[in-house]
Design an enzyme around this catalytic site. Structure first.
Site, PDB file in Angstrom:
ATOM      1  N   CYS A 127      23.879 100.665  25.953  1.00  0.00           N
ATOM      2  CA  CYS A 127      22.468 100.291  25.977  1.00  0.00           C
ATOM      3  C   CYS A 127      22.361  98.870  26.524  1.00  0.00           C
ATOM      4  CB  CYS A 127      21.941 100.390  24.548  1.00  0.00           C
ATOM      5  SG  CYS A 127      20.204 100.012  24.399  1.00  0.00           S
ATOM      6  N   GLU A 162      21.617  91.242  23.956  1.00  0.00           N
ATOM      7  CA  GLU A 162      22.528  92.122  23.243  1.00  0.00           C
ATOM      8  C   GLU A 162      22.759  93.405  24.018  1.00  0.00           C
ATOM      9  OE1 GLU A 162      21.175  90.477  18.891  1.00  0.00           O
ATOM     10  OE2 GLU A 162      21.259  92.617  19.212  1.00  0.00           O
ATOM     11  N   CYS A 195      10.524  90.075  26.270  1.00  0.00           N
ATOM     12  CA  CYS A 195       9.685  91.051  26.974  1.00  0.00           C
ATOM     13  C   CYS A 195       8.249  90.593  26.868  1.00  0.00           C
ATOM     14  CB  CYS A 195       9.840  92.444  26.355  1.00  0.00           C
ATOM     15  SG  CYS A 195       8.874  93.707  27.243  1.00  0.00           S
ATOM     16  N   CYS A 217      17.998 100.610  17.582  1.00  0.00           N
ATOM     17  CA  CYS A 217      16.911 100.511  18.559  1.00  0.00           C
ATOM     18  C   CYS A 217      15.858  99.519  18.125  1.00  0.00           C
ATOM     19  CB  CYS A 217      16.162 101.821  18.557  1.00  0.00           C
ATOM     20  SG  CYS A 217      16.525 102.814  19.890  1.00  0.00           S
ATOM     21  N   CYS A 234       4.702  95.215  22.607  1.00  0.00           N
ATOM     22  CA  CYS A 234       4.426  96.407  21.802  1.00  0.00           C
ATOM     23  C   CYS A 234       4.513  96.009  20.325  1.00  0.00           C
ATOM     24  CB  CYS A 234       5.426  97.520  22.106  1.00  0.00           C
ATOM     25  SG  CYS A 234       5.388  98.004  23.840  1.00  0.00           S
ATOM     26  N   CYS A 245       7.931  96.376  18.155  1.00  0.00           N
ATOM     27  CA  CYS A 245       9.193  96.045  18.812  1.00  0.00           C
ATOM     28  C   CYS A 245       9.547  94.579  18.581  1.00  0.00           C
ATOM     29  CB  CYS A 245       9.077  96.329  20.304  1.00  0.00           C
ATOM     30  SG  CYS A 245      10.500  95.759  21.250  1.00  0.00           S
TER      31      CYS A 245
HETATM   32  N1  SAH Z   1      10.973  98.297  27.539  1.00  0.00           N
HETATM   33  C1  SAH Z   1      11.524  99.578  27.662  1.00  0.00           C
HETATM   34  C2  SAH Z   1      12.964  99.696  27.237  1.00  0.00           C
HETATM   35  C3  SAH Z   1      13.425  98.956  26.021  1.00  0.00           C
HETATM   36  S1  SAH Z   1      12.909  99.526  24.435  1.00  0.00           S
HETATM   37  C4  SAH Z   1      10.679 100.577  26.898  1.00  0.00           C
HETATM   38  O1  SAH Z   1       9.826 100.172  26.122  1.00  0.00           O
HETATM   39  O2  SAH Z   1      10.872 101.761  27.137  1.00  0.00           O
HETATM   40  C5  SAH Z   1      13.871 100.992  24.155  1.00  0.00           C
HETATM   41  C6  SAH Z   1      13.214 101.946  23.180  1.00  0.00           C
HETATM   42  O3  SAH Z   1      13.275 101.468  21.832  1.00  0.00           O
HETATM   43  C7  SAH Z   1      11.767 102.162  23.509  1.00  0.00           C
HETATM   44  O4  SAH Z   1      11.439 103.531  23.476  1.00  0.00           O
HETATM   45  C8  SAH Z   1      11.100 101.418  22.390  1.00  0.00           C
HETATM   46  O5  SAH Z   1       9.814 101.893  22.183  1.00  0.00           O
HETATM   47  C9  SAH Z   1      12.012 101.652  21.228  1.00  0.00           C
HETATM   48  N2  SAH Z   1      11.788 100.720  20.109  1.00  0.00           N
HETATM   49  C10 SAH Z   1      11.402  99.432  20.203  1.00  0.00           C
HETATM   50  N3  SAH Z   1      11.297  98.892  18.965  1.00  0.00           N
HETATM   51  C11 SAH Z   1      11.632  99.853  18.087  1.00  0.00           C
HETATM   52  C12 SAH Z   1      11.741  99.885  16.662  1.00  0.00           C
HETATM   53  N4  SAH Z   1      11.493  98.811  15.904  1.00  0.00           N
HETATM   54  N5  SAH Z   1      12.138 101.043  16.094  1.00  0.00           N
HETATM   55  C13 SAH Z   1      12.423 102.116  16.847  1.00  0.00           C
HETATM   56  N6  SAH Z   1      12.340 102.137  18.190  1.00  0.00           N
HETATM   57  C14 SAH Z   1      11.951 101.020  18.811  1.00  0.00           C
HETATM   58 FE1  SF4 Z   2       8.962  95.465  25.816  1.00  0.00          FE
HETATM   59 FE2  SF4 Z   2       9.695  96.272  23.399  1.00  0.00          FE
HETATM   60 FE3  SF4 Z   2       7.491  97.270  24.525  1.00  0.00          FE
HETATM   61 FE4  SF4 Z   2       9.904  97.974  25.503  1.00  0.00          FE
HETATM   62  S1  SF4 Z   2       9.097  98.452  23.451  1.00  0.00           S
HETATM   63  S2  SF4 Z   2       8.075  97.339  26.659  1.00  0.00           S
HETATM   64  S3  SF4 Z   2      11.019  96.049  25.162  1.00  0.00           S
HETATM   65  S4  SF4 Z   2       7.820  95.114  23.912  1.00  0.00           S
END
Ligand code: SAH
Ligand code: SF4
Length: 372
Positions: free
Chosen positions: A111, A98, A118, A347, A122, A125
């Protein structure tokens, strides 16, 4: 009977200028053809060599035999009530990613995704919860910018630019797909392609330190660090990668990166605020101490819930209280407002379709309703 052998054609879309020049040289052609083809592909959205009328018919035919210009296939394209636009793009393997465009006054921020899924998992996420499939190619990464820009063609010569900023904040960890992400970002900044300023191309990372140091050697894009916690104990729970690369080391690497830039720039510290996890006043106070001396601004992202997660979004009051503490400690702190809620473009909700090869999360079935 004639036999034809299928030759894998070289996709020119993801090649930065130097690679394209080398490609033409290898064909026995002049290097300046790279300039022409770059402009056709990226500035005019061409994907057919016959559109490239400043090259001879003979050269176009020669190119068609060995090369192609192929962008991702758009399977979904919708604009939210607030103007946020989301594309779902299907890649060669059948997986999809996306891409979201967030207009904000003069600014249009795209974006972009870097991987299908990934591997870093995390806990908050949804991309991470769906496991990892593969890296996107440079053509698939820049292809997202290509599709988005094409959607606004033809341009008014002096009209508004629909895409002024790109953030590598879609699906995936960009620094784990280093070479392709660097090639694609070079095309974003290339004057013959998208011509976006290096200050307005931002890589976001959860903290892959060796790759961040390498990035400093080859690039000068802007940097966003996904911190999410002020101490290692808490960050270990939210960002498993922290066990390998703890906060102090990550912030030291961030300083190194910033000091290597040719201009004075701040890093963005991203902090996803999760109710009763990392949203308490003591967390804000601790964060203010941890970040002291680092040229940065802080971006608070209220957690965006998704079905497979037990975490909750904090109240706006809790988020504002958190922001106030940081502001009073002297930090520029913004709260990212959720955009595109009605089309699941917020996000961390960018999921696309991931055929999980890691088999980590078979129980997570894509919830996205996709219209073909
Ligand atoms: N992997 C990279 C970039 C993609 S995520 C990273 O982690 O930086 C982009 C941003 O969205 C990151 O700061 C991530 O922590 C945030 N993010 C991921 N899941 C989220 C959620 N459910 N609610 C709010 N922010 C989120
Ligand atoms: Fe991967 Fe999501 Fe963690 Fe970014 S926030 S490193 S996309 S698992």
């Amino acid at each position: 009977m004639t036999m034809t052998t299928a030759v894998e054609k070289t996709n020119l879309l993801g090649m930065p200028k130097a690679k394209l020049e080398a490609f033409f040289e290898s064909m026995g052609e002049k290097r300046f053809r790279a300039t022409q083809v770059l402009q056709w592909m990226h500035q005019r959205g061409a994907d057919d060599f016959d559109q490239m009328t400043n090259m001879s018919k003979a050269l176009r035919e020669k190119l068609k035999l060995v090369a192609e210009v192929r962008g991702p296939e758009v399977v979904y394209d919708e604009t939210s009530k607030d103007g946020t636009r989301k594309w779902v793009m299907r890649m060669d393997s059948g997986n999809s990613v996306e891409t979201v465009l967030i207009p904000d006054g003069e600014r249009g921020t795209l974006c972009v995704s870097s991987q299908i899924g990934c591997s870093l998992d995390c806990t908050f996420c949804s991309t991470g919860k769906r496991g990892f499939n593969r890296n996107l190619t440079a053509a698939e990464i820049i292809g997202q910018v290509w599709v988005a820009r094409k959607a606004f063609m033809p341009f008014e010569p002096n009209g508004d630019r629909p895409i002024t900023n790109v953030v590598m904040m879609g699906m995936g960890e960009p620094l784990l797909n280093f070479d392709n992400v660097v090639d694609a970002m070079n095309l974003m900044m290339e004057d013959l392609a998208y011509g976006i300023s290096k200050r307005r191309v931002t890589v976001s990372t959860s903290g892959v330190i060796p790759a961040l140091d390498r990035l400093g050697e080859v690039s000068d894009v802007s940097l966003a660090i996904s911190l999410h916690a002020p101490n290692d104990e808490l960050r270990n729970q939210l960002v498993p990668l922290n066990r390998k690369y703890p906060i102090a080391d990550l912030l030291a690497a961030t300083r190194r990166y910033l000091s290597g830039l040719p201009d004075k720039r701040k890093a963005t510290i991203e902090y996803t605020v999760i109710e009763n996890m990392n949203d308490q006043p003591e967390h804000a106070h601790e964060l203010a101490v941890v970040l002291r001396g680092l040229p940065c601004k802080i971006n608070l992202i209220p957690f965006n819930p998704f079905p497979e997660s037990d975490f909750r979004r904090p109240s706006m009051n809790a988020t504002r209280r958190f922001q106030k503490i940081l502001n009073e400690a002297g930090y520029i702190t913004t709260i990212r407002t959720t955009r595109g809620d009605d089309i699941d473009a917020a996000c961390g909700q960018l999921v696309g379709r991931v055929d999980d090869r890691t088999k980590r999360s078979q129980r997570y079935i894509p919830v996205q309703q996709m219209t073909p």
